[in-house]
Design a protein around this motif. Structure first.
Motif, mmCIF file in Angstrom:
data_model
loop_
_atom_site.group_PDB
_atom_site.id
_atom_site.type_symbol
_atom_site.label_atom_id
_atom_site.label_comp_id
_atom_site.label_asym_id
_atom_site.label_seq_id
_atom_site.Cartn_x
_atom_site.Cartn_y
_atom_site.Cartn_z
ATOM 1 N N VAL A 190 39.715 40.620 30.307
ATOM 2 C CA VAL A 190 41.119 40.858 30.403
ATOM 3 C C VAL A 190 41.493 41.323 29.376
ATOM 4 O O VAL A 190 42.987 41.522 28.982
ATOM 5 C CB VAL A 190 41.982 39.458 30.798
ATOM 6 N N GLY A 191 40.729 41.863 28.179
ATOM 7 C CA GLY A 191 40.992 42.669 27.216
ATOM 8 C C GLY A 191 41.398 41.756 25.926
ATOM 9 O O GLY A 191 41.915 42.451 24.965
ATOM 10 N N GLY A 192 41.066 40.521 26.039
ATOM 11 C CA GLY A 192 41.408 39.660 24.689
ATOM 12 C C GLY A 192 42.792 39.379 24.276
ATOM 13 O O GLY A 192 43.543 39.392 25.353
ATOM 14 N N GLY A 193 42.945 39.100 22.999
ATOM 15 C CA GLY A 193 44.321 38.839 22.861
ATOM 16 C C GLY A 193 44.520 37.393 23.130
ATOM 17 O O GLY A 193 43.775 36.613 23.234
ATOM 18 N N THR A 194 45.908 37.206 23.725
ATOM 19 C CA THR A 194 46.436 36.121 24.058
ATOM 20 C C THR A 194 46.350 35.838 25.557
ATOM 21 O O THR A 194 47.098 34.782 25.923
ATOM 22 C CB THR A 194 47.755 35.813 23.141
ATOM 23 N N ASN A 195 46.055 36.602 26.195
ATOM 24 C CA ASN A 195 45.760 36.615 27.655
ATOM 25 C C ASN A 195 44.621 35.615 28.008
ATOM 26 O O ASN A 195 43.660 35.944 28.396
ATOM 27 C CB ASN A 195 45.586 37.910 28.351
ATOM 28 N N ILE A 196 45.106 34.519 28.097
ATOM 29 C CA ILE A 196 43.965 33.388 28.497
ATOM 30 C C ILE A 196 43.944 32.667 29.898
ATOM 31 O O ILE A 196 43.486 31.689 30.056
ATOM 32 C CB ILE A 196 44.088 32.148 27.604
ATOM 33 N N VAL A 197 44.617 33.416 30.888
ATOM 34 C CA VAL A 197 44.707 33.010 32.270
ATOM 35 C C VAL A 197 43.324 32.580 32.895
ATOM 36 O O VAL A 197 43.132 31.510 33.347
ATOM 37 C CB VAL A 197 45.392 33.882 33.173
ATOM 38 N N LEU A 198 42.626 33.440 32.719
ATOM 39 C CA LEU A 198 40.957 33.326 33.124
ATOM 40 C C LEU A 198 40.240 32.158 32.464
ATOM 41 O O LEU A 198 39.633 31.367 33.161
ATOM 42 C CB LEU A 198 40.451 34.666 33.243
ATOM 43 N N VAL A 199 40.538 32.298 31.158
ATOM 44 C CA VAL A 199 39.990 30.965 30.427
ATOM 45 C C VAL A 199 40.538 29.606 30.860
ATOM 46 O O VAL A 199 39.597 28.762 31.219
ATOM 47 C CB VAL A 199 39.893 31.304 28.884
ATOM 48 N N ALA A 200 41.787 29.617 30.969
ATOM 49 C CA ALA A 200 42.275 28.161 31.306
ATOM 50 C C ALA A 200 41.973 27.862 32.831
ATOM 51 O O ALA A 200 41.664 26.638 33.254
ATOM 52 C CB ALA A 200 43.761 28.461 31.549
ATOM 53 N N GLY A 201 41.892 29.109 33.765
ATOM 54 C CA GLY A 201 41.354 28.797 35.077
ATOM 55 C C GLY A 201 39.786 28.211 35.030
ATOM 56 O O GLY A 201 39.551 27.281 36.081
ATOM 57 N N PHE A 202 39.010 28.822 34.168
ATOM 58 C CA PHE A 202 37.724 28.194 34.149
ATOM 59 C C PHE A 202 37.907 26.824 33.822
ATOM 60 O O PHE A 202 36.823 25.989 34.128
ATOM 61 C CB PHE A 202 36.940 28.998 33.170
ATOM 62 N N VAL A 203 38.539 26.370 33.007
ATOM 63 C CA VAL A 203 38.626 25.039 32.135
ATOM 64 C C VAL A 203 39.212 23.921 33.473
ATOM 65 O O VAL A 203 38.404 22.862 33.603
ATOM 66 C CB VAL A 203 39.396 24.829 31.000
ATOM 67 N N VAL A 204 39.914 24.587 34.266
ATOM 68 C CA VAL A 204 40.732 23.576 35.338
ATOM 69 C C VAL A 204 39.419 23.341 36.571
ATOM 70 O O VAL A 204 39.346 22.470 36.944
ATOM 71 C CB VAL A 204 41.817 24.544 36.008
ATOM 72 N N VAL A 205 38.897 24.764 36.684
ATOM 73 C CA VAL A 205 37.832 24.448 37.715
ATOM 74 C C VAL A 205 36.453 23.660 37.227
ATOM 75 O O VAL A 205 36.107 22.764 38.154
ATOM 76 C CB VAL A 205 37.114 25.857 38.083
#
Length: 73
Positions: A39-54
């Motif tokens: 997702v381009g790094g930075g502070t866009n952690i939506v996919l990482v948060a989704g991974f943790v939730v899954v």
């Protein structure tokens, strides 16, 4: 205590050790870094948060589906 109940006495130590070592999220940092890079790094952690939730939901399902071992030998 939960893991030790799944193995008979003669293989309990080896069974718990293999289960513990194999069940660690060894690749979680690699997956999270890959998702963040996607997702381009930075502070866009939506996919990482989704991974943790899954991953957390997978743990909840595994615990929920584990058999009751009280009274079994």
């Amino acid at each position: 205590m939960l893991l030790s109940e799944f193995f008979p006495m003669d293989v309990r130590y080896a069974g718990v050790s293999l289960e513990y070592q194999g069940g660690q999220m060894e690749f979680a940092p690699v997956i999270a870094a890959s998702l963040l890079a996607l997702v381009g790094g930075g502070t866009n952690i939506v996919l990482v948060a989704g991974f943790v939730v899954v991953a957390a939901l997978g743990s909840v399902v595994a615990i929920w589906r584990a058999p009751e071992t009280r009274g079994h030998r």
